[in-house]
Design a protein around this motif. Structure first.
Motif, PDB file in Angstrom:
ATOM      1  N   ASP A  56       0.798  -1.221   0.000  1.00 55.35           N
ATOM      2  CA  ASP A  56       0.000   0.000   0.000  1.00 55.35           C
ATOM      3  C   ASP A  56       0.833   1.274   0.000  1.00 55.35           C
ATOM      4  O   ASP A  56       0.326   2.336  -0.364  1.00 55.35           O
ATOM      5  N   ASN A  57       2.106   1.179   0.440  1.00 59.21           N
ATOM      6  CA  ASN A  57       2.935   2.371   0.606  1.00 59.21           C
ATOM      7  C   ASN A  57       4.316   2.143  -0.008  1.00 59.21           C
ATOM      8  O   ASN A  57       5.297   1.908   0.702  1.00 59.21           O
ATOM      9  N   PRO A  58       4.413   2.205  -1.321  1.00 55.90           N
ATOM     10  CA  PRO A  58       5.697   1.894  -1.970  1.00 55.90           C
ATOM     11  C   PRO A  58       6.820   2.835  -1.591  1.00 55.90           C
ATOM     12  O   PRO A  58       7.982   2.473  -1.727  1.00 55.90           O
ATOM     13  N   PHE A  59       6.493   4.040  -1.109  1.00 57.69           N
ATOM     14  CA  PHE A  59       7.529   4.962  -0.672  1.00 57.69           C
ATOM     15  C   PHE A  59       7.745   4.900   0.833  1.00 57.69           C
ATOM     16  O   PHE A  59       8.536   5.659   1.381  1.00 57.69           O
ATOM     17  N   GLY A  60       7.046   4.019   1.530  1.00 54.66           N
ATOM     18  CA  GLY A  60       7.071   4.014   2.984  1.00 54.66           C
ATOM     19  C   GLY A  60       8.280   3.322   3.575  1.00 54.66           C
ATOM     20  O   GLY A  60       9.079   2.699   2.891  1.00 54.66           O
ATOM     21  N   ASP A  61       8.384   3.428   4.878  1.00 48.76           N
ATOM     22  CA  ASP A  61       9.492   2.861   5.637  1.00 48.76           C
ATOM     23  C   ASP A  61       8.939   1.739   6.509  1.00 48.76           C
ATOM     24  O   ASP A  61       8.329   1.990   7.549  1.00 48.76           O
ATOM     25  N   PRO A  62       9.123   0.469   6.126  1.00 53.55           N
ATOM     26  CA  PRO A  62       8.494  -0.629   6.871  1.00 53.55           C
ATOM     27  C   PRO A  62       9.034  -0.811   8.277  1.00 53.55           C
ATOM     28  O   PRO A  62       8.291  -1.227   9.176  1.00 53.55           O
ATOM     29  N   ALA A  63      10.316  -0.525   8.510  1.00 52.55           N
ATOM     30  CA  ALA A  63      10.864  -0.673   9.860  1.00 52.55           C
ATOM     31  C   ALA A  63      10.229   0.342  10.813  1.00 52.55           C
ATOM     32  O   ALA A  63       9.815   0.007  11.932  1.00 52.55           O
ATOM     33  N   LYS A  64      10.143   1.578  10.353  1.00 52.12           N
ATOM     34  CA  LYS A  64       9.510   2.610  11.185  1.00 52.12           C
ATOM     35  C   LYS A  64       8.037   2.299  11.401  1.00 52.12           C
ATOM     36  O   LYS A  64       7.485   2.527  12.495  1.00 52.12           O
ATOM     37  N   TYR A  65       7.406   1.751  10.396  1.00 51.59           N
ATOM     38  CA  TYR A  65       5.998   1.394  10.513  1.00 51.59           C
ATOM     39  C   TYR A  65       5.786   0.337  11.606  1.00 51.59           C
ATOM     40  O   TYR A  65       4.845   0.429  12.402  1.00 51.59           O
ATOM     41  N   LEU A  66       6.666  -0.658  11.669  1.00 53.12           N
ATOM     42  CA  LEU A  66       6.545  -1.671  12.722  1.00 53.12           C
ATOM     43  C   LEU A  66       6.727  -1.053  14.107  1.00 53.12           C
ATOM     44  O   LEU A  66       6.030  -1.432  15.054  1.00 53.12           O
ATOM     45  N   ILE A  67       7.650  -0.111  14.238  1.00 52.42           N
ATOM     46  CA  ILE A  67       7.820   0.578  15.527  1.00 52.42           C
ATOM     47  C   ILE A  67       6.543   1.314  15.901  1.00 52.42           C
ATOM     48  O   ILE A  67       6.092   1.280  17.054  1.00 52.42           O
ATOM     49  N   GLU A  68       5.937   1.973  14.940  1.00 51.61           N
ATOM     50  CA  GLU A  68       4.688   2.687  15.200  1.00 51.61           C
ATOM     51  C   GLU A  68       3.597   1.730  15.671  1.00 51.61           C
ATOM     52  O   GLU A  68       2.808   2.056  16.574  1.00 51.61           O
ATOM     53  N   GLN A  69       3.544   0.560  15.062  1.00 46.67           N
ATOM     54  CA  GLN A  69       2.536  -0.410  15.454  1.00 46.67           C
ATOM     55  C   GLN A  69       2.764  -0.899  16.883  1.00 46.67           C
ATOM     56  O   GLN A  69       1.809  -1.148  17.631  1.00 46.67           O
ATOM     57  N   VAL A  70       4.022  -1.051  17.285  1.00 51.02           N
ATOM     58  CA  VAL A  70       4.338  -1.433  18.667  1.00 51.02           C
ATOM     59  C   VAL A  70       3.856  -0.362  19.634  1.00 51.02           C
ATOM     60  O   VAL A  70       3.234  -0.667  20.659  1.00 51.02           O
ATOM     61  N   VAL A  71       4.156   0.895  19.319  1.00 50.73           N
ATOM     62  CA  VAL A  71       3.719   2.001  20.184  1.00 50.73           C
ATOM     63  C   VAL A  71       2.203   2.016  20.303  1.00 50.73           C
ATOM     64  O   VAL A  71       1.645   2.159  21.403  1.00 50.73           O
ATOM     65  N   HIS A  72       1.541   1.858  19.181  1.00 49.89           N
ATOM     66  CA  HIS A  72       0.072   1.861  19.190  1.00 49.89           C
ATOM     67  C   HIS A  72      -0.484   0.725  20.043  1.00 49.89           C
ATOM     68  O   HIS A  72      -1.368   0.930  20.876  1.00 49.89           O
ATOM     69  N   LYS A  73       0.057  -0.470  19.874  1.00 50.17           N
ATOM     70  CA  LYS A  73      -0.478  -1.619  20.605  1.00 50.17           C
ATOM     71  C   LYS A  73      -0.128  -1.552  22.091  1.00 50.17           C
ATOM     72  O   LYS A  73      -0.923  -1.943  22.952  1.00 50.17           O
ATOM     73  N   ALA A  74       1.074  -1.063  22.411  1.00 49.76           N
ATOM     74  CA  ALA A  74       1.457  -0.909  23.820  1.00 49.76           C
ATOM     75  C   ALA A  74       0.560   0.101  24.519  1.00 49.76           C
ATOM     76  O   ALA A  74       0.139  -0.100  25.666  1.00 49.76           O
ATOM     77  N   ALA A  75       0.269   1.194  23.831  1.00 51.05           N
ATOM     78  CA  ALA A  75      -0.611   2.213  24.413  1.00 51.05           C
ATOM     79  C   ALA A  75      -2.009   1.666  24.618  1.00 51.05           C
ATOM     80  O   ALA A  75      -2.627   1.864  25.680  1.00 51.05           O
ATOM     81  N   LYS A  76      -2.509   0.953  23.619  1.00 48.46           N
ATOM     82  CA  LYS A  76      -3.855   0.396  23.719  1.00 48.46           C
ATOM     83  C   LYS A  76      -3.958  -0.602  24.865  1.00 48.46           C
ATOM     84  O   LYS A  76      -4.946  -0.622  25.611  1.00 48.46           O
ATOM     85  N   GLY A  77      -2.904  -1.426  25.046  1.00 48.32           N
ATOM     86  CA  GLY A  77      -2.910  -2.398  26.124  1.00 48.32           C
ATOM     87  C   GLY A  77      -2.873  -1.774  27.496  1.00 48.32           C
ATOM     88  O   GLY A  77      -3.313  -2.389  28.483  1.00 48.32           O
TER      89      GLY A  77
END
Length: 519
Positions: free
Chosen positions: A455-476
């Protein structure tokens, strides 16, 4: 691009619109965030190829990326801190923290290596005076002496020095990450060092392990040349040991399967020897400094190293960091599979648990409170001398000392190694410290990266995974991402660990022409 990072699936890992701007702001100040895009990959449309343009094609697009050298197309790395730690330590009289690490660290971009790693630098750090592991012939001593006597810029290897070799890396809490690539020769080395009880061991690995690896690869080349009769005299040796690793690479790409397998086995031995050498050197330094800093005996690190050359992927790990391969067999109807390439060396692994008990049959308190001797969850690690040798444990006082240290070692240094031949089915490899896998399974990590890149050919997958960790940690924790990121490091450790991620897009992956992962 960060403002494009939105993903939603049935497992609810999505970032809501309210949190997206917060994560963009929060993760823009990551401790580490770097990317590299190979220039040697050309993009062009493939016409009249039903197989390549089928609806089940990987990373569907009319313009596809094709590789010239088949190694990797791009990579990205990112890391976020949770643990509070001293910025640098004074081990080795401050040489590591004050002089060497500042020259190596490049946490936001790749930069050229200005001089080749030299054993002369390692001599400043090493007090063990050890010789290379298993010196099977005189060529080991010849090459060792020549290497040690070389000036920093006199050894010519396109993987060690020159304009084509670039390095990136840095620290996040007690984690360290490093990536060194030679696009010209299709080489890539990535390392994640997940430190614990301090950052000294991870810092030491960042300073020495790459140099050690190159040195033992150099010895491997010398041995191969000697076996092929290319070393006939001392004069030949003087010229030969300063050559590139072209012979080794030629063998790696040779159609003779036995030769190729032999070379890959040699590379794995090089990785193992490099870690053994670093361990010996580190523990010697700890012994020198432990009267002034007894805490050093408890400092350690997990180790994850990946070496990629052409279609050969060689991996070493100690501890619980992971390397996960994403593969999509064409016949599997567009299903991405996660293949773990590493072992988990912790008490959560039943085989590791049973091995520890079997090695200490006469002790009833080997595992206490789900930890080795009540101290550590990992069963294999770099450093952590007080669980390996009695003299280091004796340096500790009071409750810090391990009671009944009857039959050390309790933590081991023998690594897991594996070689994998990259195929057309293999898309990418995700390297991560255990902080990533506290929140996501192997399958979830692979699916997140795959969908994001689609979906994001110009995106940064490593940074995206970090963002997902932050999101899930906050939600938990029933917090917003903004609330979580306002919690200072140290206190934030109870919500998530230091997290380090590297995503390597393999050369065989069919990706969109614009996919560059943050050049």
């Amino acid at each position: 691009m960060l403002n494009e990072m939105f993903y939603e699936d049935n497992n609810d890992h999505s970032i809501s619109s309210e949190d997206e701007d917060t994560l963009v702001r929060s993760c823009s100040n990551l401790s580490v965030s770097f990317g590299y895009h190979c220039n040697s990959y050309q993009s062009f449309p493939l016409e009249n190829d039903e197989h390549e343009t089928s609806p089940q094609m990987r990373f569907e697009n009319n313009a596809l990326t094709k590789s010239r050298n088949g190694s990797f197309t791009c990579l990205s790395g990112a890391a976020i801190s949770a643990n509070f730690t001293l910025a640098n330590t004074n081990i080795c009289n401050g040489l590591i923290g004050e002089e060497i690490l500042p020259e190596l660290d490049s946490p936001n971009s790749f930069r050229k290596i200005v001089s080749s790693p030299s054993m002369s630098r390692l001599d400043l750090l090493s007090t063990s005076q050890g010789s290379p592991a298993s010196p099977e012939s005189s060529i080991f001593e010849i090459s060792k002496n020549l290497w040690r006597s070389s000036a920093p810029t006199s050894v010519s290897s396109n993987f060690v020095t020159g304009n084509e070799v670039k390095m990136a890396g840095g620290a996040a809490g007690e984690d360290r990450v490093q990536a060194v690539c030679s696009e010209k020769n299709g080489w890539l080395i990535c390392g994640i060092y997940d430190g614990f009880n301090g950052r000294d061991a991870a810092d030491f690995l960042a300073v020495t392990l790459y140099d050690n690896i190159v040195y033992y690869l150099y010895l491997l080349e010398c041995r191969i040349k000697q076996q092929d009769g290319l070393y006939n005299s001392s004069e030949d040796s003087l010229n030969g040991v300063k050559s590139e690793l072209t012979l080794a690479m030629r063998i790696a790409e040779n159609e003779d399967v036995k030769l190729s397998e032999k070379f890959r086995a040699g590379v794995l031995n090089c990785l193992t020897s490099a870690v053994e050498q670093a361990e010996n050197d580190f523990l010697c330094m700890v012994e020198q400094d432990m009267d002034d800093r007894p805490d050093l005996v408890s400092v350690g690190s997990c180790v994850l190293v990946v070496l990629l050359q052409g279609s050969d992927l060689c991996i070493l790990n100690l501890g619980d960091s992971r390397a996960v391969l994403a593969s999509m067999p064409y016949k599997e109807n567009n299903t991405v599979k996660a293949i773990q390439l590493t072992e988990i060396h912790s008490l959560e692994n039943p085989s590791e648990y049973q091995k520890l008990l079997a090695d200490h049959p006469n002790e009833s308190k080997v595992v206490m409170g789900d930890k080795v001797k009540g101290k550590l969850k990992v069963t294999r690690a770099f450093g952590v001398g007080y669980l390996k040798q009695k003299k280091f444990n004796d340096a500790l006082m009071g409750i810090l000392r391990v009671r009944n240290l009857c039959s050390p070692p309790y933590v081991y240094t023998n690594p897991h190694t594996l070689s994998h031949k990259v195929t057309e089915d293999d898309l990418f490899v995700v390297l991560g410290s255990d902080g990533l896998f506290d929140f996501f399974s192997n399958d979830e990590v692979v699916q997140l990266v795959y969908q994001f890149m689609h979906d994001n050919p110009f995106g940064d997958p490593a940074k995206y995974l970090i963002e997902q960790v932050v999101h899930k940690a906050a939600k938990g924790a029933a917090l917003t991402a903004e609330q979580l990121m306002r919690i200072p490091v140290g206190s934030r450790r109870k919500y998530h660990d230091d997290v380090t991620v590297v995503v390597i897009i393999l050369g065989n992956a069919r990706r969109t022409a614009s996919a560059s992962t943050k050049i």
